[in-house]
Enzyme design. Structure first.
Site, PDB file in Angstrom:
ATOM      1  N   PHE A 155     -91.803   7.718  27.858  1.00  8.24           N
ATOM      2  CA  PHE A 155     -92.815   6.796  28.389  1.00  8.24           C
ATOM      3  C   PHE A 155     -93.463   5.923  27.332  1.00  8.24           C
ATOM      4  CE2 PHE A 155     -95.566  10.350  27.059  1.00  8.24           C
ATOM      5  CZ  PHE A 155     -96.617   9.673  26.462  1.00  8.24           C
ATOM      6  N   LYS A 179     -81.726   5.666  32.377  1.00  5.12           N
ATOM      7  CA  LYS A 179     -82.724   6.383  33.160  1.00  5.12           C
ATOM      8  C   LYS A 179     -84.071   6.182  32.470  1.00  5.12           C
ATOM      9  CE  LYS A 179     -85.046   9.747  33.561  1.00  5.12           C
ATOM     10  NZ  LYS A 179     -86.533   9.927  33.748  1.00  5.12           N
ATOM     11  N   GLU A 182     -89.984   7.942  34.482  1.00 10.25           N
ATOM     12  CA  GLU A 182     -90.583   7.726  35.805  1.00 10.25           C
ATOM     13  C   GLU A 182     -92.060   7.356  35.712  1.00 10.25           C
ATOM     14  OE1 GLU A 182     -90.553  12.254  35.074  1.00 10.25           O
ATOM     15  OE2 GLU A 182     -89.357  10.472  34.573  1.00 10.25           O
ATOM     16  N   SER A 232     -89.415  15.145  23.795  1.00  9.22           N
ATOM     17  CA  SER A 232     -89.974  16.256  23.035  1.00  9.22           C
ATOM     18  C   SER A 232     -88.864  17.095  22.411  1.00  9.22           C
ATOM     19  CB  SER A 232     -90.826  17.142  23.945  1.00  9.22           C
ATOM     20  OG  SER A 232     -90.006  17.816  24.892  1.00  9.22           O
ATOM     21  N   CYS A 287     -93.531   8.971  18.172  1.00 13.63           N
ATOM     22  CA  CYS A 287     -92.926   9.991  17.322  1.00 13.63           C
ATOM     23  C   CYS A 287     -93.040   9.656  15.846  1.00 13.63           C
ATOM     24  CB  CYS A 287     -91.476  10.226  17.712  1.00 13.63           C
ATOM     25  SG  CYS A 287     -90.409   8.799  17.484  1.00 13.63           S
ATOM     26  N   GLU A 388     -96.870  19.174  17.700  1.00 13.14           N
ATOM     27  CA  GLU A 388     -97.070  17.772  18.056  1.00 13.14           C
ATOM     28  C   GLU A 388     -98.118  17.660  19.160  1.00 13.14           C
ATOM     29  OE1 GLU A 388     -94.239  13.929  18.665  1.00 13.14           O
ATOM     30  OE2 GLU A 388     -93.736  15.680  19.875  1.00 13.14           O
TER      31      GLU A 388
END
Length: 501
Positions: A155, A179, A182, A232, A287, A388
């Site tokens: 995202f 993909k 969402e 992740s 990240c 994280e």
């Protein structure tokens, strides 16, 4: 494709906008700053991936037959189209993800940069040849497409991260299935509007919205040859193992815990600027965010005051407001989770220097706002120093020497990026040589490489052999074929390859 607050987003399959045929439900796409519903995204099913893969597989021979130069020219056209839509793309990023409009514009610029780098494919896809490996025998290596490639993206960079993969994949003659997250599917709807206008063969690029079922279908699908993933660390490992077991080529980019080392000779005002941008840009949701500062010797005393003052001066607000320095996090659930990490750090003994949970009045109560936060007196063994957080939370650790600082950095199971702030060339040389991370910044807070260098995470931050973009992208999206050849003509003896060489 006009946007309305209630529209249900389509997939893009076989060159056309197509409603999901096997959706198991729908999700709201919400604006983090206000909680407003922007659209609804279908949770497509396995049949939707089947349709996209079938289209990509059918388009592969035609697209592969297009000359490399002609494919590059399509990317030049795409570049111009994206530039023309750059403000639309940036505003979409801010609306659905929350980051400030300045951050969003920078992201879109990096998206365009990826296309520019992929335009070099007539050069970067070249093979090698050597005449006379034996008498009258030549050997050459050529690159050919891998096949149908897919990407599963997060995202936090709705515009840029999908373009770490898409332009390089199609430049090399592959077909592609995307993909998007969402949580932020709308920016890629704009990008695919422009891809549609290129007039590519139907099925070269495809987009399937969805969640877990779509991801699992991609990982298992026998018609997909290569998978790229960003997310992740735990999920990256699952993706890598499952897709590799299915015989696919895989690159899986995972999480990070990036350290910024500050030496006593650092230029403090510039160092503070670098730390602020790294720790709190995109509300810490990237990240490559620097989430740990390791101060060496006297640097702690020099840095803390100016850093706290500058952090408190940052304006938290709606990212679409040009005056906001820090936008909301992606969702209210994320805000609660990040605030929990702050509390956990304090409970472990950290000192709260700036508390971003205390924002006061003036912000939309439905928004996912959490301000920049600084925790001091953190030790390397604390959980908040190891895991994280993925939010605007910065922890400070003190080290007595550069040796100790390097040990702290290298003790992390992650190895994405790290930075050192110093004017000492000797310190830089030692740090870059000994530190266990794939991307190094020197007096730079975010050491993310430009498009023509690979995004080189190490350790638990990356699973695979070939990284995203740069020279690694062409390696990932091509297979090498070596041809050894000999031709006979009158007057040439046949000889023996094995004897004569």
């Amino acid at each position: 494709m006009s946007a309305t607050a209630t529209r249900l987003l389509d997939n893009y399959v076989a060159g056309a906008w197509t409603p999901a045929s096997a959706a198991t439900g729908e999700l709201d796409v919400t604006r983090p700053a206000t909680g407003e519903v922007l659209a609804r995204v279908p949770l497509s099913g396995a049949a939707d991936i089947d349709a996209a893969v079938a289209a990509a597989r059918a388009a592969l021979p035609e697209w592969r037959a297009v000359s490399t130069i002609a494919r590059a020219r399509k990317l030049f056209e795409l570049r111009e189209r994206l530039v023309a839509r750059s403000e639309d793309l940036a505003r979409s990023v801010t609306m659905e993800m929350g980051k400030t409009i300045a951050d969003a514009r920078a992201e879109v610029a990096r998206m365009v940069e990826m296309v520019e780098a992929a335009c070099a494919v007539p050069t970067t896809m070249q093979g090698r040849i050597l005449e006379d490996v034996s008498r009258n025998i030549d050997a050459e290596t050529v690159r050919q497409p891998v096949g149908v490639c897919a990407a599963i993206v997060p995202f936090n960079f709705p515009a840029m991260v999908p373009f770490w993969f898409l332009p390089f994949a199609i430049a090399c003659g592959n077909t592609f299935v995307l993909k998007p997250s969402e949580q932020v599917p709308m920016t890629q709807q704009i990008a695919f509007e422009e891809l549609h206008e290129l007039g590519l063969p139907a099925g070269v690029v495809n987009l399937v919205n969805g969640s877990r079922e779509v991801v699992e279908s991609i990982l298992d699908h026998p018609g997909i040859d290569a998978v790229s993933f960003v997310g992740s660390a735990p999920v990256a490992r699952i993706v890598y193992e499952r897709a590799a077991k299915a015989g696919k080529r895989v690159q899986a980019l995972g999480g990070a815990k990036n350290h910024m080392v500050v030496m006593p000779d650092a230029v403090i005002d510039k160092t503070v600027e670098g730390i602020l941008g790294s720790a709190f840009g995109a509300a810490g949701q990237r990240c490559m965010a620097g989430s740990v500062v390791v101060t060496v010797g006297d640097a702690h005393q020099q840095l803390v005051g100016p850093l706290v003052q500058a952090t408190k001066a940052l304006t938290v607000g709606d990212g679409i407001d040009e005056h906001s320095d820090v936008g909301p996090v992606i969702s209210c659930d994320a805000r609660v989770r990040i605030a929990g990490w702050v509390a956990k750090g304090v409970d472990a003994g950290a000192t709260l220097l700036v508390d971003g949970r205390e924002l006061g009045d003036g912000l939309n109560p439905a928004g996912a706002f959490l301000g920049p936060t600084i925790l001091d007196d953190v030790t390397p063994d604390m959980e908040i120093a190891q895991e994280e957080v993925f939010g605007p939370v910065l922890t400070l650790i003190h080290a007595g020497s550069l040796d100790e600082a390097i040990d702290i950095v290298n003790s992390s199971r992650f190895g994405n990026g790290t930075s050192i702030f110093t004017e000492s060339g000797a310190s830089v040389r030692r740090y870059r040589h000994e530190v266990e991370a794939g991307m190094i910044g020197v007096n730079i807070g975010v050491a993310a490489p430009v498009a023509f260098f690979p995004f080189s995470g190490w350790k638990d931050s990356f699973l695979g052999d070939l990284h995203a973009h740069g020279t690694d992208a062409v390696e990932f999206y091509t297979r090498k074929k070596t041809v050894t050849s000999r031709y006979f003509s009158s007057g040439q003896g046949s000889g023996s390859y094995f004897v004569e060489r």
